[in-house]
Design an enzyme around this catalytic site. Structure first.
Site, PDB file in Angstrom:
ATOM      1  CB  SER A  52      -0.937   0.007   1.208  1.00  0.00           C
ATOM      2  OG  SER A  52      -0.191  -0.043   2.401  1.00  0.00           O
ATOM      3  CG  ASP A 107      -2.677   5.411   7.953  1.00  0.00           C
ATOM      4  OD1 ASP A 107      -1.498   5.093   8.250  1.00  0.00           O
ATOM      5  OD2 ASP A 107      -3.134   5.339   6.798  1.00  0.00           O
ATOM      6  CG  HIS A 117      -0.779   4.171   4.360  1.00  0.00           C
ATOM      7  ND1 HIS A 117      -1.572   3.459   5.221  1.00  0.00           N
ATOM      8  CD2 HIS A 117      -0.226   3.287   3.518  1.00  0.00           C
ATOM      9  CE1 HIS A 117      -1.514   2.166   4.907  1.00  0.00           C
ATOM     10  NE2 HIS A 117      -0.707   2.034   3.880  1.00  0.00           N
TER      11      HIS A 117
END
Ligand SMILES: *[C@@H]1O[C@H](CO)[C@@H](O)[C@H](O)[C@H]1NC(C)=O
Ligand SMILES: *[C@@H]1O[C@H](CO)[C@@H](O)[C@H](O)[C@H]1NC(C)=O
Ligand SMILES: *[C@@H]1O[C@H](CO)[C@@H](O)[C@H](O)[C@H]1NC(C)=O
Length: 442
Positions: free
Chosen positions: A169, A419, A422
């Protein structure tokens, strides 16, 4: 292909020189990271009974099909501030990996709210992140300057070419950043999408330029998270390639490879038709415990060798993005946030052990592959896009709670998931592509 796998890995394990106690602590950290990755690195995971108990609603998020994006502040960025002065001689290639983040008052290179390629989870502004300080930093290498990203130059290079992002990802994060950077200049059309966006392809019609994403978190053939004795292990087949991207390479001119995070999840390793080792396995499985660093190195080495073997005269570029660090301040699954709103200053925060090792493996294996290619008649070009240090210095660049809309209202009193792995877009990940552009032009 039979190899002396367990032996190799044990030897390399010895080289780690970790005292037993530290190794145990380290393994614990690794297991925590592992659980985290189930949540964060696999946004398209199907629901199942063995899913981690923490709610991960963003894994369901769907990406709407993009329409041609509007252009955003078209030349203003270059007008409003002079280009940095070049300080390096043209003869020696610039080392972009060492430097510091310096304030940059210019507007970000694109409008994250308007960019259709962004997976909802990284559109931090659209999701309500109110502070904007993180948008106004520029990476300044120590001995030279990194030119601004030029969508025009990138698309000129990409004309009649196909660039593929391959990996996990974070590869997707970088691909989406590139799509935002380029589509602020020229409209792109989504022409292919499957497996919840894990495989996507866009075409810039005006340039006959193609960008695609291939999901391949292990690079080699693997199966994600099958269950053994109540624990979920990845299965990696070290001597088999992931043909979902490998077999497509003939039509691809540049592959940007980015993987690493999934190697920290408990895994069973197969080679030559048998189990040769395991990382993070229960003792009852009777597998030889092996170092995931050694496995990662082996996978990168075998993958690059296979690309070189299959495409000796293809004139391809293979760029490997180095490991991208996360910035959870505590335990990820207890709502650990990333609260910093400024980059670290030079020298303020060095790389951790895992980051150092994972970065080194990619840098060294890219250099080895490049060396082997240049000493043969091969026309494949290998290069590392060394972002680990610059990314490590950006604790402020993650979505934190803003991986979905109105996170605090939606949590309804429960801890808010963050998160801190990312990157927001716009954000530090755009700098990965700034360096990628210089790498392809070199
Ligand atoms: C960014 O895009 C959104 C949605 O298209 C728009 O509402 C907003 O005004 C744009 N922001 C800027 C600074 O152009
Ligand atoms: C368009 O680009 C592809 C590569 O993505 C290339 O194979 C094809 O030849 C190009 N078409 C033209 C008309 O140049
Ligand atoms: C592991 O080894 C033990 C002792 O040899 C044996 O009893 C057990 O069945 C083995 N477990 C597996 C999963 O093979």
């Amino acid at each position: 292909m039979l190899t002396n796998f367990p032996k190799t890995y044990q030897l390399q394990n010895d080289k780690l020189l970790l005292p037993k106690k530290e190794f145990v602590t380290y393994t614990l950290y690794a297991l925590i990271a592992v659980a985290l990755l189930y949540l964060f690195v696999d946004p398209a995971a199907p629901a199942s009974s063995t899913k981690p108990s923490v709610a991960a609603p963003w894994i369901q998020e769907e990406l709407p099909p993009p329409s041609p994006p509007p252009s955003y502040q078209g030349g203003e960025r270059s007008r409003s501030s002079p280009q940095p002065q070049a300080v390096s001689s043209a003869a020696t290639p610039c080392d972009y990996s060492d430097g510091e983040w310096v304030p940059d008052p210019r507007p970000p290179p694109y409008n994250g709210t308007a960019c259709e390629a962004i997976k909802d989870g990284r559109s931090c502004m659209a999701n309500g992140r109110a502070d904007t300080g993180y948008l106004h930093w520029r990476w300044q290498p120590r001995r030279c300057d990194l030119p601004d990203f030029s969508p025009e130059a990138f698309l000129r290079w990409l004309r009649n070419r196909h660039m593929a992002f391959v990996g996990d990802s974070l590869a997707r994060n970088q691909a989406e950043s590139l799509m935002c950077l380029l589509s602020s200049w020229s409209p792109a059309e989504l022409v292919h999408r499957e497996e919840d966006g894990r495989f996507r392809r866009w075409v810039f019609r005006e340039h006959n330029a193609t960008v695609s994403i291939f999901w391949s978190p292990f690079l080699v053939k693997g199966a994600e998270k099958s269950e053994h004795a109540g624990v979920r292990y990845n299965e990696l087949y070290l001597d088999e390639f992931d043909e979902r991207w490998m077999s497509e390479l003939g039509a691809i001119d540049a592959a940007v490879v980015s993987a690493g995070q999934w190697f920290r999840i408990p895994s069973i390793y197969h080679d030559g038709g048998r189990v040769v080792g395991c990382y993070g396995c229960a003792a009852e499985l009777n597998h030889t415990e092996t170092s995931f660093f050694a496995v990662f190195r082996d996978v990168v080495r075998r993958t690059l060798a296979e690309v070189a073997r299959r495409h000796e005269h293809g004139g391809k570029l293979v760029a490997l993005t180095t490991f991208s660090p996360s910035h959870f301040e505590g335990e990820w699954n207890k709502g650990a946030p990333c609260t910093k709103t400024r980059p670290y200053k030079k020298g303020e925060k060095g790389l951790g052990y895992t980051e150092t090792e994972m970065r080194k493996i990619v840098v060294e294996e890219a250099a080895n592959a490049a060396g082997a290619a240049s000493s043969s008649s091969s026309t494949v070009r290998f290069a590392a896009v060394d972002v680990t240090t610059l990314a490590n210095m950006r604790p402020d660049g993650h979505p934190g709670p803003y991986m979905r809309k109105n996170p605090f209202a939606a949590a309804d009193g429960r801890p808010v998931q963050n998160d801190c792995l990312h990157w927001c877009m716009p954000g530090p990940v755009d700098t990965f592509n700034q360096i990628l552009l210089q790498t392809i032009l070199r």
